[in-house]
Design a protein around this motif. Structure first.
Motif, PDB file in Angstrom:
ATOM      1  N   ARG A 193       0.819  -1.215   0.000  1.00  0.00           N
ATOM      2  CA  ARG A 193       0.000   0.000   0.000  1.00  0.00           C
ATOM      3  C   ARG A 193       0.855   1.269   0.000  1.00  0.00           C
ATOM      4  O   ARG A 193       1.877   1.335   0.658  1.00  0.00           O
ATOM      5  CB  ARG A 193      -0.913   0.002   1.231  1.00  0.00           C
ATOM      6  CG  ARG A 193      -1.896  -1.133   1.281  1.00  0.00           C
ATOM      7  CD  ARG A 193      -2.294  -1.473   2.712  1.00  0.00           C
ATOM      8  NE  ARG A 193      -1.181  -2.068   3.464  1.00  0.00           N
ATOM      9  CZ  ARG A 193      -1.246  -2.394   4.748  1.00  0.00           C
ATOM     10  NH1 ARG A 193      -2.341  -2.147   5.440  1.00  0.00           N
ATOM     11  NH2 ARG A 193      -0.189  -2.929   5.354  1.00  0.00           N
ATOM     12  N   TRP A 194       0.356   2.252  -0.753  1.00  0.00           N
ATOM     13  CA  TRP A 194       0.945   3.590  -0.748  1.00  0.00           C
ATOM     14  C   TRP A 194      -0.087   4.588  -0.226  1.00  0.00           C
ATOM     15  O   TRP A 194      -1.246   4.582  -0.688  1.00  0.00           O
ATOM     16  CB  TRP A 194       1.308   4.023  -2.168  1.00  0.00           C
ATOM     17  CG  TRP A 194       2.638   3.588  -2.662  1.00  0.00           C
ATOM     18  CD1 TRP A 194       3.541   2.757  -2.064  1.00  0.00           C
ATOM     19  CD2 TRP A 194       3.227   3.978  -3.908  1.00  0.00           C
ATOM     20  NE1 TRP A 194       4.652   2.606  -2.846  1.00  0.00           N
ATOM     21  CE2 TRP A 194       4.488   3.339  -3.988  1.00  0.00           C
ATOM     22  CE3 TRP A 194       2.807   4.790  -4.962  1.00  0.00           C
ATOM     23  CZ2 TRP A 194       5.337   3.504  -5.080  1.00  0.00           C
ATOM     24  CZ3 TRP A 194       3.646   4.955  -6.042  1.00  0.00           C
ATOM     25  CH2 TRP A 194       4.898   4.323  -6.109  1.00  0.00           C
ATOM     26  N   PRO A 195       0.295   5.478   0.694  1.00  0.00           N
ATOM     27  CA  PRO A 195      -0.569   6.622   0.986  1.00  0.00           C
ATOM     28  C   PRO A 195      -0.486   7.621  -0.160  1.00  0.00           C
ATOM     29  O   PRO A 195       0.387   7.520  -1.034  1.00  0.00           O
ATOM     30  CB  PRO A 195       0.019   7.185   2.271  1.00  0.00           C
ATOM     31  CG  PRO A 195       1.463   6.811   2.212  1.00  0.00           C
ATOM     32  CD  PRO A 195       1.537   5.503   1.456  1.00  0.00           C
ATOM     33  N   ALA A 196      -1.387   8.569  -0.165  1.00  0.00           N
ATOM     34  CA  ALA A 196      -1.404   9.568  -1.237  1.00  0.00           C
ATOM     35  C   ALA A 196      -2.044  10.854  -0.724  1.00  0.00           C
ATOM     36  O   ALA A 196      -2.824  10.842   0.237  1.00  0.00           O
ATOM     37  CB  ALA A 196      -2.180   9.029  -2.450  1.00  0.00           C
ATOM     38  N   VAL A 197      -1.721  11.962  -1.400  1.00  0.00           N
ATOM     39  CA  VAL A 197      -2.314  13.248  -1.041  1.00  0.00           C
ATOM     40  C   VAL A 197      -2.364  14.127  -2.286  1.00  0.00           C
ATOM     41  O   VAL A 197      -1.449  14.110  -3.112  1.00  0.00           O
ATOM     42  CB  VAL A 197      -1.516  13.937   0.098  1.00  0.00           C
ATOM     43  CG1 VAL A 197      -0.092  14.288  -0.362  1.00  0.00           C
ATOM     44  CG2 VAL A 197      -2.233  15.175   0.610  1.00  0.00           C
ATOM     45  N   HIS A 198      -3.438  14.872  -2.435  1.00  0.00           N
ATOM     46  CA  HIS A 198      -3.568  15.828  -3.537  1.00  0.00           C
ATOM     47  C   HIS A 198      -2.662  17.027  -3.270  1.00  0.00           C
ATOM     48  O   HIS A 198      -2.494  17.467  -2.128  1.00  0.00           O
ATOM     49  CB  HIS A 198      -5.025  16.280  -3.655  1.00  0.00           C
ATOM     50  CG  HIS A 198      -5.346  16.999  -4.917  1.00  0.00           C
ATOM     51  ND1 HIS A 198      -5.032  18.331  -5.108  1.00  0.00           N
ATOM     52  CD2 HIS A 198      -5.954  16.579  -6.060  1.00  0.00           C
ATOM     53  CE1 HIS A 198      -5.452  18.704  -6.319  1.00  0.00           C
ATOM     54  NE2 HIS A 198      -6.000  17.661  -6.918  1.00  0.00           N
ATOM     55  N   THR A 199      -2.081  17.570  -4.334  1.00  0.00           N
ATOM     56  CA  THR A 199      -1.161  18.707  -4.197  1.00  0.00           C
ATOM     57  C   THR A 199      -1.774  19.849  -3.403  1.00  0.00           C
ATOM     58  O   THR A 199      -1.128  20.427  -2.511  1.00  0.00           O
ATOM     59  CB  THR A 199      -0.746  19.225  -5.586  1.00  0.00           C
ATOM     60  OG1 THR A 199      -0.165  18.159  -6.346  1.00  0.00           O
ATOM     61  CG2 THR A 199       0.252  20.359  -5.466  1.00  0.00           C
ATOM     62  N   LEU A 200      -3.016  20.196  -3.698  1.00  0.00           N
ATOM     63  CA  LEU A 200      -3.630  21.358  -3.043  1.00  0.00           C
ATOM     64  C   LEU A 200      -3.925  21.094  -1.570  1.00  0.00           C
ATOM     65  O   LEU A 200      -3.934  22.036  -0.762  1.00  0.00           O
ATOM     66  CB  LEU A 200      -4.900  21.766  -3.790  1.00  0.00           C
ATOM     67  CG  LEU A 200      -4.685  22.204  -5.240  1.00  0.00           C
ATOM     68  CD1 LEU A 200      -6.002  22.649  -5.869  1.00  0.00           C
ATOM     69  CD2 LEU A 200      -3.643  23.321  -5.347  1.00  0.00           C
ATOM     70  N   ASP A 201      -4.156  19.846  -1.214  1.00  0.00           N
ATOM     71  CA  ASP A 201      -4.286  19.518   0.205  1.00  0.00           C
ATOM     72  C   ASP A 201      -2.919  19.558   0.886  1.00  0.00           C
ATOM     73  O   ASP A 201      -2.806  19.958   2.052  1.00  0.00           O
ATOM     74  CB  ASP A 201      -4.925  18.143   0.374  1.00  0.00           C
ATOM     75  CG  ASP A 201      -6.399  18.131  -0.009  1.00  0.00           C
ATOM     76  OD1 ASP A 201      -7.094  19.102   0.303  1.00  0.00           O
ATOM     77  OD2 ASP A 201      -6.843  17.147  -0.628  1.00  0.00           O
ATOM     78  N   ALA A 202      -1.880  19.149   0.174  1.00  0.00           N
ATOM     79  CA  ALA A 202      -0.529  19.191   0.742  1.00  0.00           C
ATOM     80  C   ALA A 202      -0.104  20.628   1.039  1.00  0.00           C
ATOM     81  O   ALA A 202       0.484  20.905   2.092  1.00  0.00           O
ATOM     82  CB  ALA A 202       0.468  18.528  -0.200  1.00  0.00           C
ATOM     83  N   TRP A 219       4.340  15.803  10.899  1.00  0.00           N
ATOM     84  CA  TRP A 219       2.981  15.767  10.365  1.00  0.00           C
ATOM     85  C   TRP A 219       2.946  14.912   9.102  1.00  0.00           C
ATOM     86  O   TRP A 219       3.961  14.793   8.405  1.00  0.00           O
ATOM     87  CB  TRP A 219       2.495  17.190  10.078  1.00  0.00           C
ATOM     88  CG  TRP A 219       2.704  18.104  11.234  1.00  0.00           C
ATOM     89  CD1 TRP A 219       3.681  19.033  11.395  1.00  0.00           C
ATOM     90  CD2 TRP A 219       1.932  18.137  12.441  1.00  0.00           C
ATOM     91  NE1 TRP A 219       3.576  19.655  12.610  1.00  0.00           N
ATOM     92  CE2 TRP A 219       2.505  19.129  13.289  1.00  0.00           C
ATOM     93  CE3 TRP A 219       0.806  17.442  12.896  1.00  0.00           C
ATOM     94  CZ2 TRP A 219       1.982  19.430  14.539  1.00  0.00           C
ATOM     95  CZ3 TRP A 219       0.288  17.736  14.154  1.00  0.00           C
ATOM     96  CH2 TRP A 219       0.876  18.728  14.957  1.00  0.00           C
ATOM     97  N   HIS A 220       1.794  14.340   8.832  1.00  0.00           N
ATOM     98  CA  HIS A 220       1.660  13.437   7.694  1.00  0.00           C
ATOM     99  C   HIS A 220       0.750  14.012   6.624  1.00  0.00           C
ATOM    100  O   HIS A 220      -0.444  14.251   6.868  1.00  0.00           O
ATOM    101  CB  HIS A 220       1.111  12.081   8.142  1.00  0.00           C
ATOM    102  CG  HIS A 220       2.139  11.209   8.783  1.00  0.00           C
ATOM    103  ND1 HIS A 220       1.863   9.931   9.224  1.00  0.00           N
ATOM    104  CD2 HIS A 220       3.463  11.429   9.050  1.00  0.00           C
ATOM    105  CE1 HIS A 220       2.970   9.401   9.737  1.00  0.00           C
ATOM    106  NE2 HIS A 220       3.947  10.294   9.643  1.00  0.00           N
ATOM    107  N   GLY A 221       1.336  14.214   5.431  1.00  0.00           N
ATOM    108  CA  GLY A 221       0.547  14.571   4.254  1.00  0.00           C
ATOM    109  C   GLY A 221       0.045  13.291   3.617  1.00  0.00           C
ATOM    110  O   GLY A 221       0.579  12.843   2.598  1.00  0.00           O
ATOM    111  N   ALA A 222      -0.980  12.699   4.229  1.00  0.00           N
ATOM    112  CA  ALA A 222      -1.526  11.417   3.772  1.00  0.00           C
ATOM    113  C   ALA A 222      -3.039  11.489   3.882  1.00  0.00           C
ATOM    114  O   ALA A 222      -3.606  11.301   4.968  1.00  0.00           O
ATOM    115  CB  ALA A 222      -0.982  10.265   4.613  1.00  0.00           C
ATOM    116  N   ALA A 223      -3.705  11.803   2.778  1.00  0.00           N
ATOM    117  CA  ALA A 223      -5.162  11.825   2.751  1.00  0.00           C
ATOM    118  C   ALA A 223      -5.700  10.406   2.555  1.00  0.00           C
ATOM    119  O   ALA A 223      -6.593   9.962   3.269  1.00  0.00           O
ATOM    120  CB  ALA A 223      -5.658  12.747   1.649  1.00  0.00           C
TER     121      ALA A 223
END
Length: 299
Positions: A193-202, A219-223
């Protein structure tokens, strides 16, 4: 607040500058080329010319700022150059300028520093033997600035920071590999598994960390907490009209090249503390929905 940003014209930085300016902050961006300088001026940022090797420039710009966000990393370094060492020297130089000031410093790391195979949290120490061990000294140095009177924090980004702004990240690389090889592949069963985050949320997370993060915090940039690699490969294959295949462990490096270190990683990561303590609320499409929007597959 007057904010100095390294990597301000890159994938994340180009979206972060407007985010900060909309919140009332002034931005000074480090630019190593005329093109980067022009891009920064176009979005209303001041320009400080230099590179991560220009330590005096970094010290001066940091000393003049009310806070620093460090995004830059030398991804295109020649084989004889150690980009992790450059990153560490840059952090230490910025830290020298900020020491004793109480000003915020937000550094960048990745969830791939976490111990593999279980859901990592913001409270987990980085794994010095993990797939991103080369990033661990810089993360630890950034957090340690809290002991020198800096309100330092680290944002650990998911392996996939995705959006229409993402042109050189892991997802475009996977798509390029699929086009070149004629298959969309996953390692083994693809259950990792990979976490992921949208650029604008990051970028919203970086702003919140700059404004409110406590000293010495991570902090975790993981949506997305963890997207099965098989699902990523199947979505890419569907959009490209290519078969989806599994790659045995002994062939992963040959097939995926330099990205093989991350492709096999089981790296789920929670952002629950980040959401609760910083008030971070991801609002943009998750990874698979973003892939289905199609922008990754158009010229």
């Amino acid at each position: 607040m007057r904010v100095f940003i390294t990597g301000a014209s890159g994938h994340i930085g180009s979206a972060l500058v407007p985010e900060l300016r909309a919140a009332g902050h002034a931005v000074v961006g480090l630019a190593r080329s005329d093109a980067s300088a022009d891009a920064l001026r176009d979005v209303g940022a001041e320009v400080r010319r230099g590179t991560l090797d220009d330590l005096d420039v970094l010290r001066e710009a940091a000393a003049e700022a009310d806070g620093v966000i460090h995004l830059a990393y030398v991804h295109d370094a020649p084989a004889h150059v150690d980009p992790a060492a450059i990153d560490l020297r840059a952090i230490n130089a910025i830290g020298d300028a900020l020491a004793g000031s109480g000003k915020p410093f937000v550094g960048t790391s990745g969830t791939l520093v976490l111990p593999p195979g279980r859901v990592g949290t913001e409270q987990d120490a980085p794994d010095p033997a993990g797939p991103a061990a080369h990033r661990v000294p810089a993360e630890e140095a950034a957090v340690a600035l809290a002991r020198r009177g800096v309100r330092s924090s680290i944002v650990r980004l998911a392996p996939t920071v995705h959006s229409s702004l993402d042109r050189r990240g892991f997802i475009p690389t996977l798509i390029d590999i699929a086009r070149r090889t004629g298959v969309s592949a996953h390692p083994g069963e693809g259950a990792n598994r990979w976490p992921a985050v949208h650029t604008l949320d990051a970028v919203r997370l970086y702003r919140l960390a700059l404004e409110t993060a406590s000293a010495g915090s991570r902090w975790h940039g993981a949506a997305d907490e963890g997207v099965a690699f098989r699902d990523i490969a199947e979505t890419i294959g569907r959009h490209l009209g290519l078969p989806v295949v599994d790659i045995p462990p002994e062939q992963v490096r040959e097939h995926f090249g330099w990205l093989s270190f991350a492709v096999s990683a089981d790296n789920p990561a929670s952002g629950s503390l980040t959401r609760r303590l910083l008030g971070w609320r991801p609002e943009h499409p998750d990874l698979l929905a973003d892939l289905d929007e199609g922008h990754y597959f158009t010229p």
